[in-house]
Design an enzyme around this catalytic site. Sequence first.
Site, PDB file in Angstrom:
ATOM      1  N   VAL A 139       0.854  -1.180   0.000  1.00 27.22           N
ATOM      2  CA  VAL A 139       0.000   0.000   0.000  1.00 27.22           C
ATOM      3  C   VAL A 139       0.895   1.236   0.000  1.00 27.22           C
ATOM      4  O   VAL A 139       1.834   1.332   0.789  1.00 27.22           O
ATOM      5  CB  VAL A 139      -0.931   0.012   1.220  1.00 27.22           C
ATOM      6  CG1 VAL A 139      -1.831   1.253   1.188  1.00 27.22           C
ATOM      7  CG2 VAL A 139      -1.777  -1.252   1.268  1.00 27.22           C
ATOM      8  N   LYS A 140       0.589   2.161  -0.893  1.00 26.32           N
ATOM      9  CA  LYS A 140       1.394   3.381  -1.007  1.00 26.32           C
ATOM     10  C   LYS A 140       0.877   4.468  -0.071  1.00 26.32           C
ATOM     11  O   LYS A 140      -0.314   4.800  -0.083  1.00 26.32           O
ATOM     12  CB  LYS A 140       1.373   3.897  -2.443  1.00 26.32           C
ATOM     13  CG  LYS A 140       2.337   3.217  -3.390  1.00 26.32           C
ATOM     14  CD  LYS A 140       2.358   3.954  -4.721  1.00 26.32           C
ATOM     15  CE  LYS A 140       3.504   3.495  -5.605  1.00 26.32           C
ATOM     16  NZ  LYS A 140       3.543   4.258  -6.873  1.00 26.32           N
TER      17      LYS A 140
END
Length: 365
Positions: A139-140
Amino acid sequence: MNTLTQLAACGQSPWLDYLKRSLIATGELRTLIDRDGLKGVTSNPSIFEKAIGESDEYADALKAFQAKSDHGVSAIYEHLAIADIRAAADVLRPVYEETQGRDGYISLECSPYLADNTEGAVGEALRLWAAVERPNLMVKVPATPAGIPAIRRLIARGLNINITLLFAVNVYEQVVEAYIAGLEDLKQAGGDIAKVGSVASFFVSRIDTATDKLLDKLADKAAADRLRGRVAIASAKVAYSRYQSLFATPRWQALAASGASTQRLLWASTSTKNPDYPDTMYVEALVGRDTVDTIPLATMDAFRDHGKVTPDAIEQDVTGARATLSGLEQSGISLKAITDDLVREGVAKFAGAFDKLFATIAHRR
């Protein structure tokens, strides 16, 4: 020999900075893995905006989803994007298994609207993690003042995190601290820190684009010529030097002894924006052990065709790199001001891509 496959021998993992449904459906992603040694994929709002908003290949999936019930724009986007992320994760899963969780990741970005909202970013990341339900998802989360505490909390929950929009070395140090502290929190809570993967995405070419504009205005043309096109790579070299130091401390060794892996630097924005510069300039200069280079398709094709691989290029002439950064400050140009602006511009760019994408989906809906 394929120069892309040579990167692995130098300790670097090439990832692809591109994703759309046909990349997976046609088998092109699998070809890139088998032929070029590709080890991961990244996505961002701009990539999804181009994939979904500028092609018709999602039309049937959108119609089928809407046929079940009338969904909102955000739900439609997530339905389409998560399907792509899951499919890419499944193609990359063998890489994830073969590298024991070091590579084989696909990244999905939290909403850019939450870049300044710590609680919102944490909640969004946890929700996306649960929705995708793949161990090789990253997840960014952006390296904004609100994003950095979110990073620590998410690492402490055992999520794989890709820290994005990172431009400054001092902010990179804060990101490493958040990662290490998060692992310590996870370990104290009884979690398995050996299962956590993370990269710190240091954006490169955008630094030169912004810096060169200011150098063009300098009265001292000789100084401008010495610095033009060199600041981004110099920043990356200094960041890598800090990486080596920060992950060599007794504090880190205690975590490594429990199976923790270093948070690798990932070189992002590696396409050449200035046509006067070689098209493989950044990829060639950033070869280094324990790093990732996320490369757009066009730059990957160029590097495969005529790129040159120099082992440990990122470690060469770090003293000169520091002198370049000092010379920039002496010329009256503040690198901190540039990188602060770039973070704000990056968030705005991704939010703009989201706005454009959502408008397109609303129209098709």
